[in-house]
Design an enzyme around this catalytic site. Structure first.
Site, mmCIF file in Angstrom:
data_model
loop_
_atom_site.group_PDB
_atom_site.id
_atom_site.type_symbol
_atom_site.label_atom_id
_atom_site.label_comp_id
_atom_site.label_asym_id
_atom_site.label_seq_id
_atom_site.Cartn_x
_atom_site.Cartn_y
_atom_site.Cartn_z
ATOM 1 N N CYS A 1 0.861 -1.157 0.138
ATOM 2 C CA CYS A 1 -0.088 0.050 0.074
ATOM 3 C C CYS A 1 0.864 1.351 -0.033
ATOM 4 C CB CYS A 1 -1.008 -0.072 1.229
ATOM 5 S SG CYS A 1 -0.312 -0.187 2.711
ATOM 6 N N GLU B 1 -4.642 3.632 -7.609
ATOM 7 C CA GLU B 1 -3.697 2.310 -7.013
ATOM 8 C C GLU B 1 -3.821 1.322 -7.810
ATOM 9 O OE1 GLU B 1 -2.436 0.915 -2.580
ATOM 10 O OE2 GLU B 1 -4.703 0.828 -3.196
#
Length: 489
Positions: free
Chosen positions: A291, A389
Site C-alpha cells: 500500500c 492504485e
C-alpha cells in the site's frame, strides 16, 4: 489440504467462543497458488450466522468475562505466551505466505521474523502505557484519567501481509483488554489459524479471540453487527469508505489503513544509476503489492529521459520466476483478478503515456499470475496510472520543471500514505518532507518501521497503527473525579 510444511490443527473449523466448531454452511474456501493456479489449501467458510456467533462470543467475553478487567501485566504475560507459541512456527508462517500469494521464499523468512519481533515491541509499549493517570483538578480531591478497552473489535486484514497486519491488530486489541473477531482475507486465511492456535495455547478465556474466514458478504454482515464496537480494517479505499459509512451510522469506532499512490521525488544531486536501482528494487518488492509503494516517480524534466533509460535497463535485468526459485527477484501477483486489474491499467497507460518496457506476461512462464515489471514515461499526473492504485509492478515517471512543481505534483493526489525524496542532502529531505501531505516520508526510498506510527492522510485512512500510538485507538478515555484516592493506585 494444506501447503507442505504448514500444520493447522482444524482447518475445516472456525474458532468461536474458545472452541473449534464447524461452519454453519459446511462450505470451504479454496486457496489457489498464484504460481501454479492449483488449489493449495481449504479452510472453513464463515457465513452471516457464523459472524453473529463470533460477535456474540466476543460480546459475552467482554461484557461478562474477566479479560477487560484483568490487570495489564497479566494480559501482557498472556500475549507474550502467544508470541512464544508463534516464534517456533516462523517457518510455517513463511511457507503459508509463499503458498497463498506467491511471495518470494527468499523474502518470506526475514519478513515474518520481523513481524514477530514487532509483536515483542508492541508488548513493550503496553508495559509502558499509562492505563491510569492522576491529574490535578480543582473539582475533586482525586482526578483520574482511565484508559478502558473500547470493546469488541472486528479485525479485518488484507491478503498482501496477512500475518503481520492481523497480528498487529490482535496485539493492540488484547493488550488493551478488548476482545477480537479475526476476519482474514479468503485468499490468505492460514496465518489467522496459527494466531488462533496461539491464543488457545496461551489459555486466553473463551471468546477473547475468535476466527471467522469469509467472503465479502459475510464481512459486510460482521461490520454491520451492532455488537461490534470498533472495526480495524486494512485494505482498499473503496472498501474502507464503505466501512467508515457503516461505522458512522452507529458511531462505532474505526481505524482504516487504506490505499496509496506514493511519490518519490528525484533531486538533481542524486545519481541516476543509484535512483534506477533503488526504484526498480522497490516497485518489484512483493510484486508491487504494497500500500505504501513508491509508484510515482517525479523527476526534473532535464533528467527524465536518462532516468527512464536507466530504470528500463534495470527492469529488463529483473529475474522473474516462481516463488520458490532462489534466483527470482519478482514472483507472481497474488491472484487472477489482480493480474487482470494490472493489465487493465497497463492498457490505459499505453493510450496516455510512453510504455518504455514491460507490460506483458513473461514468455518463459506458461502458467501462474506473472507480469513483467513495467515502466511508463512522460506520464501526466492527471492520468489514471498516476492517480489510481494499481497494486502491481508498474512505475509511472512524471517530468516536472522544478522543486516547487515536484511538491505540488506529489500532493496532487487523493492519497497521502507515504512518500520519499531521493537526495544526498538530509536538510533538503527534511524541508521537502514537511511539505508533502502524507502519513509517512523517508529519504532515499521506501522506508517503514512498524515500531513507529503508520497510517495516512486524506483517503489513505483514518487513525494510526504501530508504536505506542497504536494503543490509543483501542481504548476509551474516562475521567473520574473522586473525593479521595482509591487503594491500590
Amino acid at each position: 489440504m494444506l501447503p507442505q510444511g504448514v500444520h493447522v490443527a482444524h482447518p475445516e473449523h472456525l474458532f468461536i467462543g474458545g472452541r473449534w466448531v464447524p461452519a454453519h454452511s459446511g462450505r470451504l474456501i479454496a486457496v489457489t497458488s498464484p504460481d501454479t493456479e492449483q488449489v493449495v489449501a481449504q479452510v472453513a467458510e464463515a457465513d452471516e450466522a457464523d459472524m453473529d456467533a463470533a460477535v456474540a462470543a466476543a460480546r459475552a467475553a467482554f461484557d461478562h468475562g474477566p479479560w477487560p478487567t484483568t490487570p495489564p501485566a497479566e494480559r501482557i504475560a498472556a500475549f507474550r505466551a502467544m508470541i512464544a507459541h508463534l516464534r517456533p512456527r516462523a517457518d510455517e508462517l513463511a511457507r503459508a505466505w509463499t503458498a497463498q500469494i506467491g511471495g518470494l521464499a527468499s523474502f518470506a523468512g526475514p519478513m515474518h521474523q520481523g513481524a514477530l519481533m514487532a509483536l515483542d515491541g508492541i508488548a513493550g509499549f503496553a508495559e509502558g502505557f499509562r492505563f491510569v493517570e492522576q491529574r490535578p483538578s480543582h473539582a475533586a480531591a482525586a482526578a483520574l484519567i482511565v484508559q478502558e478497552p473500547v470493546g469488541v473489535v472486528a479485525a479485518i486484514a488484507p491478503w498482501n501481509g496477512p500475518f503481520g497486519i492481523m497480528a498487529n491488530k490482535v496485539a493492540y486489541a488484547l493488550l488493551t483488554g478488548c476482545c477480537v473477531v479475526m476476519k482474514p482475507s479468503p485468499e490468505t486465511p492460514l496465518e489467522a489459524y496459527l494466531i488462533a492456535e496461539a491464543a488457545e495455547a496461551a489459555g486466553l478465556p473463551p471468546g477473547v479471540v475468535n476466527l471467522v474466514p469469509g467472503h465479502r458478504e459475510a464481512a459486510d454482515h460482521l461490520v454491520n453487527n451492532p455488537g461490534v464496537d470498533k472495526v480495524s480494517f486494512t485494505g482498499s479505499t473503496v472498501a474502507g469508505k464503505r466501512i467508515g459509512q457503516v461505522c458512522a451510522g452507529r458511531v462505532a469506532r474505526c481505524t482504516l489503513e487504506l490505499g496509496g499512490k506514493s511519490a518519490a521525488i528525484v533531486r538533481d544531486d542524486f545519481a541516476i544509476d543509484h535512483a534506477a536501482r533503488l526504484l526498480t528494487g522497490t516497485i518489484t518488492m512483493m510484486s508491487g503489492q504494497v500500500c505504501a509503494m513508491l509508484s510515482r516517480v517525479i523527476v526534473p524534466r532535464a533528467r527524465h529521459d536518462e532516468l527512464a533509460e536507466a530504470i528500463a535497463s534495470e527492469m529488463r535485468a529483473v529475474v522473474i520466476g516462481h516463488s520458490d526459485d532462489p534466483t527470482a527477484q519478482l514472483g507472481p501477483v497474488a491472484m487472477q483478478r489482480q493480474l487482470q486489474r494490472i493489465e487493465g491499467y497497463i492498457a490505459q497507460g499505453r493510450a496516455s503515456a510512453d510504455l518504455v518496457t514491460g507490460g506483458n506476461r513473461p514468455s518463459h512462464l506458461d502458467r501462474g499470475y506473472f507480469i513483467e515489471p513495467t515502466l511508463f514515461a512522460n506520464v501526466n499526473n492527471a492520468d489514471a496510472i498516476a492517480q489510481e492504485e494499481i497494486f502491481g509492478p508498474v512505475l509511472s515517471l512524471i517530468p516536472v520543471e522544478d522543486e516547487e512543481e515536484a511538491i505540488a505534483v506529489a500532493n496532487a493526489s487523493a492519497y497521502g500514505l507515504n512518500g520519499s525524496v531521493l537526495t544526498d542532502d538530509p536538510q533538503a529531505a527534511w524541508r521537502i518532507g514537511r511539505r508533502i501531505r502524507t502519513g509517512g516520508f523517508g529519504q532515499n526510498g521506501l522506508r517503514m518501521d512498524f515500531g513507529l506510527p503508520f497510517g495516512g492522510f486524506k483517503q489513505s485512512g483514518v487513525g494510526r497503527e504501530g508504536g505506542p500510538e497504536g494503543l490509543m485507538p483501542y481504548v476509551e478515555t474516562k475521567t473520574m473525579l473522586l473525593d479521595g484516592m482509591p487503594e491500590g493506585m
